[in-house]
Design a protein around this motif. Sequence first.
Motif, PDB file in Angstrom:
ATOM      1  N   ILE A 153       0.821  -1.361   0.066  1.00 48.15           N
ATOM      2  CA  ILE A 153       0.071   0.048   0.053  1.00 48.15           C
ATOM      3  C   ILE A 153       0.891   1.061  -0.058  1.00 48.15           C
ATOM      4  O   ILE A 153       1.568   1.383   0.915  1.00 48.15           O
ATOM      5  CB  ILE A 153      -0.914  -0.038   1.199  1.00 48.15           C
ATOM      6  CG1 ILE A 153      -1.753  -1.354   1.224  1.00 48.15           C
ATOM      7  CG2 ILE A 153      -1.969   1.161   1.208  1.00 48.15           C
ATOM      8  CD1 ILE A 153      -2.366  -1.530   2.446  1.00 48.15           C
ATOM      9  N   LEU A 154       0.984   1.930  -1.272  1.00 46.77           N
ATOM     10  CA  LEU A 154       2.015   3.185  -1.276  1.00 46.77           C
ATOM     11  C   LEU A 154       1.809   4.217  -0.761  1.00 46.77           C
ATOM     12  O   LEU A 154       2.402   5.078  -0.230  1.00 46.77           O
ATOM     13  CB  LEU A 154       2.167   3.028  -2.876  1.00 46.77           C
ATOM     14  CG  LEU A 154       3.105   1.857  -3.429  1.00 46.77           C
ATOM     15  CD1 LEU A 154       2.905   2.257  -4.953  1.00 46.77           C
ATOM     16  CD2 LEU A 154       4.451   1.755  -3.199  1.00 46.77           C
ATOM     17  N   MET A 155       0.299   4.613  -1.122  1.00 49.25           N
ATOM     18  CA  MET A 155       0.116   6.121  -1.005  1.00 49.25           C
ATOM     19  C   MET A 155      -0.650   6.191   0.498  1.00 49.25           C
ATOM     20  O   MET A 155      -1.206   5.310   1.168  1.00 49.25           O
ATOM     21  CB  MET A 155      -0.772   6.600  -2.174  1.00 49.25           C
ATOM     22  CG  MET A 155      -0.259   6.732  -3.608  1.00 49.25           C
ATOM     23  SD  MET A 155       1.259   7.464  -3.639  1.00 49.25           S
ATOM     24  CE  MET A 155       0.580   9.072  -3.414  1.00 49.25           C
ATOM     25  N   ASP A 156      -1.070   7.468   0.855  1.00 46.42           N
ATOM     26  CA  ASP A 156      -1.653   7.629   2.159  1.00 46.42           C
ATOM     27  C   ASP A 156      -3.210   7.233   1.898  1.00 46.42           C
ATOM     28  O   ASP A 156      -3.937   7.766   0.975  1.00 46.42           O
ATOM     29  CB  ASP A 156      -1.675   9.096   2.426  1.00 46.42           C
ATOM     30  CG  ASP A 156      -0.298   9.422   2.762  1.00 46.42           C
ATOM     31  OD1 ASP A 156       0.334   8.956   3.406  1.00 46.42           O
ATOM     32  OD2 ASP A 156      -0.239  10.931   2.768  1.00 46.42           O
ATOM     33  N   ARG A 157      -3.656   6.262   2.468  1.00 50.42           N
ATOM     34  CA  ARG A 157      -4.880   5.759   2.558  1.00 50.42           C
ATOM     35  C   ARG A 157      -5.472   5.487   3.745  1.00 50.42           C
ATOM     36  O   ARG A 157      -4.950   5.360   4.803  1.00 50.42           O
ATOM     37  CB  ARG A 157      -4.847   4.110   1.641  1.00 50.42           C
ATOM     38  CG  ARG A 157      -4.251   4.077   0.448  1.00 50.42           C
ATOM     39  CD  ARG A 157      -5.311   4.708  -0.554  1.00 50.42           C
ATOM     40  NE  ARG A 157      -4.670   4.897  -2.083  1.00 50.42           N
ATOM     41  CZ  ARG A 157      -4.455   5.838  -2.891  1.00 50.42           C
ATOM     42  NH1 ARG A 157      -4.926   7.369  -2.289  1.00 50.42           N
ATOM     43  NH2 ARG A 157      -4.087   5.948  -4.057  1.00 50.42           N
ATOM     44  N   HIS A 158      -6.906   5.378   3.791  1.00 46.72           N
ATOM     45  CA  HIS A 158      -7.577   5.128   5.099  1.00 46.72           C
ATOM     46  C   HIS A 158      -8.898   4.168   5.057  1.00 46.72           C
ATOM     47  O   HIS A 158      -9.049   3.788   3.605  1.00 46.72           O
ATOM     48  CB  HIS A 158      -8.260   6.417   5.537  1.00 46.72           C
ATOM     49  CG  HIS A 158      -9.016   7.175   4.590  1.00 46.72           C
ATOM     50  ND1 HIS A 158     -10.086   6.900   4.532  1.00 46.72           N
ATOM     51  CD2 HIS A 158      -8.917   8.124   3.633  1.00 46.72           C
ATOM     52  CE1 HIS A 158     -10.949   7.544   3.500  1.00 46.72           C
ATOM     53  NE2 HIS A 158      -9.912   8.515   3.135  1.00 46.72           N
ATOM     54  N   ASP A 159      -8.987   3.597   5.897  1.00 47.65           N
ATOM     55  CA  ASP A 159     -10.418   2.725   5.935  1.00 47.65           C
ATOM     56  C   ASP A 159     -10.168   1.446   4.865  1.00 47.65           C
ATOM     57  O   ASP A 159     -11.038   1.084   4.174  1.00 47.65           O
ATOM     58  CB  ASP A 159     -11.683   3.169   5.719  1.00 47.65           C
ATOM     59  CG  ASP A 159     -11.947   4.549   6.683  1.00 47.65           C
ATOM     60  OD1 ASP A 159     -11.918   4.091   7.937  1.00 47.65           O
ATOM     61  OD2 ASP A 159     -11.551   5.783   6.257  1.00 47.65           O
ATOM     62  N   VAL A 160      -9.003   0.980   4.900  1.00 49.98           N
ATOM     63  CA  VAL A 160      -8.713  -0.401   4.102  1.00 49.98           C
ATOM     64  C   VAL A 160      -9.064  -1.587   4.730  1.00 49.98           C
ATOM     65  O   VAL A 160      -8.591  -1.529   6.014  1.00 49.98           O
ATOM     66  CB  VAL A 160      -7.183   0.035   3.575  1.00 49.98           C
ATOM     67  CG1 VAL A 160      -6.817  -1.573   2.828  1.00 49.98           C
ATOM     68  CG2 VAL A 160      -6.955   0.930   2.856  1.00 49.98           C
ATOM     69  N   VAL A 204      -7.721  -2.694   8.243  1.00 54.21           N
ATOM     70  CA  VAL A 204      -8.197  -3.907   9.274  1.00 54.21           C
ATOM     71  C   VAL A 204      -7.650  -5.125   8.479  1.00 54.21           C
ATOM     72  O   VAL A 204      -7.774  -5.084   7.020  1.00 54.21           O
ATOM     73  CB  VAL A 204      -9.772  -4.074   9.164  1.00 54.21           C
ATOM     74  CG1 VAL A 204      -9.970  -5.546   9.915  1.00 54.21           C
ATOM     75  CG2 VAL A 204     -10.252  -2.809   9.991  1.00 54.21           C
ATOM     76  N   PHE A 205      -6.760  -6.046   8.990  1.00 53.21           N
ATOM     77  CA  PHE A 205      -6.225  -7.185   8.381  1.00 53.21           C
ATOM     78  C   PHE A 205      -6.914  -8.357   8.945  1.00 53.21           C
ATOM     79  O   PHE A 205      -6.393  -8.529  10.388  1.00 53.21           O
ATOM     80  CB  PHE A 205      -4.768  -7.137   8.648  1.00 53.21           C
ATOM     81  CG  PHE A 205      -4.233  -5.759   7.648  1.00 53.21           C
ATOM     82  CD1 PHE A 205      -4.305  -5.657   6.537  1.00 53.21           C
ATOM     83  CD2 PHE A 205      -3.553  -5.348   8.454  1.00 53.21           C
ATOM     84  CE1 PHE A 205      -3.768  -4.595   5.772  1.00 53.21           C
ATOM     85  CE2 PHE A 205      -2.708  -3.908   8.059  1.00 53.21           C
ATOM     86  CZ  PHE A 205      -2.918  -3.545   6.543  1.00 53.21           C
ATOM     87  N   GLN A 206      -7.715  -9.050   8.508  1.00 50.68           N
ATOM     88  CA  GLN A 206      -8.573  -9.995   9.343  1.00 50.68           C
ATOM     89  C   GLN A 206      -8.552 -11.278   8.436  1.00 50.68           C
ATOM     90  O   GLN A 206      -8.902 -11.312   7.277  1.00 50.68           O
ATOM     91  CB  GLN A 206      -9.822  -9.470   9.808  1.00 50.68           C
ATOM     92  CG  GLN A 206     -10.809  -9.195   8.815  1.00 50.68           C
ATOM     93  CD  GLN A 206     -12.035  -8.677   9.543  1.00 50.68           C
ATOM     94  OE1 GLN A 206     -12.142  -8.129  10.550  1.00 50.68           O
ATOM     95  NE2 GLN A 206     -13.086  -8.303   8.608  1.00 50.68           N
ATOM     96  N   ARG A 207      -8.631 -12.441   9.069  1.00 54.62           N
ATOM     97  CA  ARG A 207      -8.892 -13.587   8.412  1.00 54.62           C
ATOM     98  C   ARG A 207      -7.947 -14.173   7.388  1.00 54.62           C
ATOM     99  O   ARG A 207      -8.632 -14.779   6.543  1.00 54.62           O
ATOM    100  CB  ARG A 207     -10.439 -13.961   8.136  1.00 54.62           C
ATOM    101  CG  ARG A 207     -11.232 -13.973   9.403  1.00 54.62           C
ATOM    102  CD  ARG A 207     -12.647 -14.212   9.266  1.00 54.62           C
ATOM    103  NE  ARG A 207     -13.673 -13.481   8.971  1.00 54.62           N
ATOM    104  CZ  ARG A 207     -13.965 -12.232   9.632  1.00 54.62           C
ATOM    105  NH1 ARG A 207     -13.753 -12.116  10.715  1.00 54.62           N
ATOM    106  NH2 ARG A 207     -15.076 -11.374   9.176  1.00 54.62           N
ATOM    107  N   ASN A 208      -6.741 -13.539   7.349  1.00 51.10           N
ATOM    108  CA  ASN A 208      -5.951 -13.888   6.113  1.00 51.10           C
ATOM    109  C   ASN A 208      -4.864 -15.161   6.767  1.00 51.10           C
ATOM    110  O   ASN A 208      -4.898 -15.389   7.665  1.00 51.10           O
ATOM    111  CB  ASN A 208      -4.973 -12.499   5.873  1.00 51.10           C
ATOM    112  CG  ASN A 208      -5.802 -11.402   5.258  1.00 51.10           C
ATOM    113  OD1 ASN A 208      -6.681 -11.713   4.425  1.00 51.10           O
ATOM    114  ND2 ASN A 208      -5.797 -10.531   6.264  1.00 51.10           N
ATOM    115  N   THR A 209      -4.798 -15.843   5.471  1.00 49.71           N
ATOM    116  CA  THR A 209      -3.587 -17.039   5.703  1.00 49.71           C
ATOM    117  C   THR A 209      -2.328 -16.452   4.988  1.00 49.71           C
ATOM    118  O   THR A 209      -2.354 -16.229   3.761  1.00 49.71           O
ATOM    119  CB  THR A 209      -3.894 -18.256   5.050  1.00 49.71           C
ATOM    120  OG1 THR A 209      -5.396 -18.633   5.638  1.00 49.71           O
ATOM    121  CG2 THR A 209      -3.119 -19.343   5.348  1.00 49.71           C
TER     122      THR A 209
END
Length: 174
Positions: A5-12, A49-54
């Motif tokens: 994720i390169l740029m300023d981002r929100h709510d990802v 939010v990073f969730q339920r990833n393998t």
Amino acid sequence: IGIHILMDRHDVVIENMDISHWGSANSEGWQLGTDSAIYYSRPGNVRFVFQRNTIHHPNYDCNNWSELNQGDTHPMGANAIASYNTGGNHVIRYNWCYSDKDHYFMDILGGSENYEPEGYPGRDSDINGNLLSECWDDAIEADGGGLNGRIWGNYITETFCGVSLATVHYGPIY
């Protein structure tokens, strides 16, 4: 890097992904120390939010504490999720990060330098309910800032250190 994720981002939100076999080798055949399955680094990156990833099996191994890599024995290699200098308010939950004896992580969740005021994972952030295994250093490297950080309910195995809280600048961290 798997996802950058390169740029300023929100709510990802990144969820239900299977991320494996990413990254490049350095000149000595070890995984590059900057490689991560998920990487983000900007002060404007907030509310991720990073969730339920393998997340598993980087392409190359990380050196252990007795093997030289670029003239140093401190482990250098892949992280599952890494960030530097973000705006915070992140949630990292219910991920399964693992590998095998030939593809260990350096740190599983980490990023910022140990003494950086911003720290990992950033202010007002939660790390909970993750299954973390196979790394030569810290499963969770929450070093630095620690401003209202919350870490609980993670299952950690096959690591040098479970949770590192070196040099908490602000606190509180729970």
